[in-house]
Design a protein around this motif. Structure first.
Motif, PDB file in Angstrom:
ATOM      1  N   SER A   1     -55.189 -46.031   9.659  1.00 30.17           N
ATOM      2  CA  SER A   1     -56.493 -45.966   9.746  1.00 30.17           C
ATOM      3  C   SER A   1     -56.826 -44.534   9.625  1.00 30.17           C
ATOM      4  O   SER A   1     -57.855 -43.915   9.009  1.00 30.17           O
ATOM      5  CB  SER A   1     -57.142 -46.587  10.961  1.00 30.17           C
ATOM      6  N   PHE A   2     -56.021 -43.772  10.158  1.00 33.35           N
ATOM      7  CA  PHE A   2     -56.401 -42.200  10.131  1.00 33.35           C
ATOM      8  C   PHE A   2     -55.719 -41.287   9.184  1.00 33.35           C
ATOM      9  O   PHE A   2     -56.318 -40.443   8.683  1.00 33.35           O
ATOM     10  CB  PHE A   2     -55.949 -41.518  11.651  1.00 33.35           C
ATOM     11  N   ARG A   3     -54.502 -41.796   8.766  1.00 31.33           N
ATOM     12  CA  ARG A   3     -53.779 -40.953   7.864  1.00 31.33           C
ATOM     13  C   ARG A   3     -53.219 -41.977   6.544  1.00 31.33           C
ATOM     14  O   ARG A   3     -52.708 -40.985   5.691  1.00 31.33           O
ATOM     15  CB  ARG A   3     -52.556 -40.295   8.587  1.00 31.33           C
ATOM     16  N   GLY A   4     -53.357 -42.963   6.604  1.00 35.90           N
ATOM     17  CA  GLY A   4     -52.671 -44.004   5.349  1.00 35.90           C
ATOM     18  C   GLY A   4     -53.514 -43.504   4.424  1.00 35.90           C
ATOM     19  O   GLY A   4     -54.732 -43.132   4.265  1.00 35.90           O
ATOM     20  N   SER A   5     -53.275 -43.943   2.970  1.00 36.60           N
ATOM     21  CA  SER A   5     -54.133 -43.805   1.743  1.00 36.60           C
ATOM     22  C   SER A   5     -55.077 -44.800   1.925  1.00 36.60           C
ATOM     23  O   SER A   5     -55.053 -45.796   2.778  1.00 36.60           O
ATOM     24  CB  SER A   5     -52.881 -44.217   0.603  1.00 36.60           C
ATOM     25  N   ASP A   6     -55.885 -44.776   0.852  1.00 35.93           N
ATOM     26  CA  ASP A   6     -56.616 -45.715   0.571  1.00 35.93           C
ATOM     27  C   ASP A   6     -56.228 -47.155   0.214  1.00 35.93           C
ATOM     28  O   ASP A   6     -57.124 -48.115   0.164  1.00 35.93           O
ATOM     29  CB  ASP A   6     -57.717 -45.470  -0.221  1.00 35.93           C
ATOM     30  N   ASP A   7     -54.928 -47.334   0.044  1.00 36.55           N
ATOM     31  CA  ASP A   7     -54.588 -48.683  -0.448  1.00 36.55           C
ATOM     32  C   ASP A   7     -54.125 -49.568   0.744  1.00 36.55           C
ATOM     33  O   ASP A   7     -52.901 -49.406   1.401  1.00 36.55           O
ATOM     34  CB  ASP A   7     -53.172 -48.362  -1.197  1.00 36.55           C
TER      35      ASP A   7
END
Length: 207
Positions: free
Chosen positions: A131-137
């Motif tokens: 949620s904080f650092r992941g990609s938009d995928d």
């Protein structure tokens, strides 16, 4: 002016990865206690899976190598003794702190509860990273999370480890509401993302 509901707030890379490694360390220590083997032996028997877990965590959060090195400093994967007071904390203090804390039944109860609780906390930490650092995928990120949960869910008591579905259910019931309820102080964008991952993980793990 940007819509604040679409801006992901900043989060410490170190704090996020420590949450993941802390829960993972709890699972290792509780699992070794339940298997009645030294930590080093427990880790060695799962080295391949652990390496894949760490690679998935790194990919999920796009963490720097130096951040991933924090795990070595924490010492969870090295040979060490596990005090019963540590199991007490991993378990959320399911036992009372008395001289009977070291009795076999109390140790088993704390380790089993600790393994369950830390599996739920690991899933929470992984969704937090996404949620904080992941990609938009979201689909790809949920795949990383499902991969990790699928590998570590069975590391509890031999023959009585949890299924990935059970980990999802424990997290969804015991931990997720703390983020989503109206009184939660979580930003709306984070609530939205946690809901997205809860829905996607239901497809991946609730089988």
């Amino acid at each position: 002016m940007a819509d604040q509901g679409t801006v992901v707030p900043a989060a410490s890379e170190t704090s996020l990865v420590r949450d993941v490694f802390g829960a993972l360390g709890g699972i290792v220590e509780c699992g070794a206690s339940l298997a009645r083997v030294p930590v080093g032996e427990f880790v060695a028997g799962r080295r391949g899976d652990l390496d894949r877990v760490l690679e998935a965590v790194r990919g999920l959060g796009n963490f720097h190598p130096e951040t991933m090195d924090i795990l070595d400093g924490l010492g969870y994967l090295r040979e060490h003794d596990i005090p019963v007071t540590t199991l007490l904390l991993w378990s959320g203090c399911i036992e009372e702190f008395t001289p009977a804390l070291g009795e076999p039944e109390a140790v088993r109860r704390m380790a089993r509860m600790g393994a369950d609780l830390q599996l739920a906390q690991l899933l929470q930490a992984l969704v937090g990273v996404a949620s904080f650092r992941g990609s938009d995928d979201v689909v790809a990120n949920a795949g990383y999370i499902a991969e990790v949960v699928g590998m570590v869910s069975s590391w509890g008591e031999p023959g009585r480890g949890r299924s990935p579905r059970e980990v999802l259910l424990m997290w969804r019931v015991a931990v997720l509401p703390g983020v989503l309820m109206p009184e939660s102080k979580s930003p709306e964008i984070i609530k939205r993302r946690f809901r997205e991952y809860a829905h996607m993980l239901e497809e991946n793990l609730d089988q």
